[in-house]
Design a protein around this motif. Structure first.
Motif, PDB file in Angstrom:
ATOM      1  N   SER A 133     125.527 -19.633  37.234  1.00 51.12           N
ATOM      2  CA  SER A 133     125.573 -20.222  38.145  1.00 51.12           C
ATOM      3  C   SER A 133     123.967 -21.505  38.566  1.00 51.12           C
ATOM      4  N   HIS A 134     124.606 -22.817  39.118  1.00 51.52           N
ATOM      5  CA  HIS A 134     123.906 -23.857  38.983  1.00 51.52           C
ATOM      6  C   HIS A 134     122.808 -23.857  39.379  1.00 51.52           C
ATOM      7  N   ASP A 135     122.587 -22.302  39.976  1.00 50.27           N
ATOM      8  CA  ASP A 135     120.672 -22.112  41.027  1.00 50.27           C
ATOM      9  C   ASP A 135     120.118 -21.182  40.002  1.00 50.27           C
ATOM     10  N   GLY A 136     120.212 -20.763  39.044  1.00 51.37           N
ATOM     11  CA  GLY A 136     119.733 -19.841  37.551  1.00 51.37           C
ATOM     12  C   GLY A 136     120.165 -18.607  37.675  1.00 51.37           C
ATOM     13  N   ARG A 137     121.208 -18.649  38.785  1.00 55.15           N
ATOM     14  CA  ARG A 137     121.868 -16.601  39.254  1.00 55.15           C
ATOM     15  C   ARG A 137     122.902 -16.302  38.088  1.00 55.15           C
ATOM     16  N   VAL A 138     122.145 -14.839  37.040  1.00 60.89           N
ATOM     17  CA  VAL A 138     123.231 -14.748  36.574  1.00 60.89           C
ATOM     18  C   VAL A 138     124.344 -13.235  36.474  1.00 60.89           C
TER      19      VAL A 138
END
Length: 178
Positions: A133-138
């Motif tokens: 995701s754009h916020d760094g969540r995998v």
């Protein structure tokens, strides 16, 4: 937001690792689909300027707890949950750790991770998709067919109720960002 380049060590404080099991068999209505939390895990993730380069994961199988049982004739009691964990520990995984080591990560259209999964001393190639995701969540799901690692899916009620051979390992983790 860009991922922070470098090698990052992650654990339960960075997100969740869960195992989802599903019931099968003619008596499946009495059983439960389970969500099992993994409390002890450690991942090492290498991030380059171009994106994710490698992933390794080590799981302490004695850190499992049953969070939820869906379906079934009656709700799971604390005793039922403890019995599930006891069966996993004594009859299925026997306290053996589980590990994954990536061979490569492809970044076309998403993240495809290929590597070697080791369960009960058996190592086999596997692959799974991750979303970044754009916020760094995998976020991703690794399907695991137990019998491919020599595991006989759990059965009860003389085989009328059983755990489906394929289960899912679900990951939702935050990677460091710039």
């Amino acid at each position: 937001m860009a991922l922070a380049a470098g090698t990052h060590t992650l654990g339960p404080d960075a997100g969740t690792l869960e195992i989802h099991t599903f019931r099968d068999g003619v008596a499946q209505k009495v059983g439960h689909d389970l969500i099992i939390d993994v409390g002890g895990w450690r991942a090492e993730v290498e991030v380059a300027e171009i994106g994710l380069r490698s992933v390794s994961l080590d799981v302490d199988t004695r850190s499992f707890t049953v969070r939820e049982g869906r379906g079934g004739v009656k709700p799971l009691s604390d005793g039922d949950k403890a019995e599930v964990i006891k069966n996993i520990d004594e009859k299925v995984l026997r306290g053996e750790p589980v590990s994954f080591r990536s061979d490569g990560v492809e970044t076309t259209g998403g993240l495809t991770v290929r590597g070697q999964l080791t369960i009960l001393g058996t190592t086999r190639p596997t692959m799974f998709e991750l979303e970044l995701s754009h916020d760094g969540r995998v976020i991703g799901t690794l399907p695991v067919v137990q019998s491919e690692w020599g595991i006989k899916p759990y059965r009860a009620l003389m085989g009328a109720l059983k755990v489906r051979d394929e289960l899912e390992v679900v990951l939702d983790v935050a990677l460091p960002t710039n």
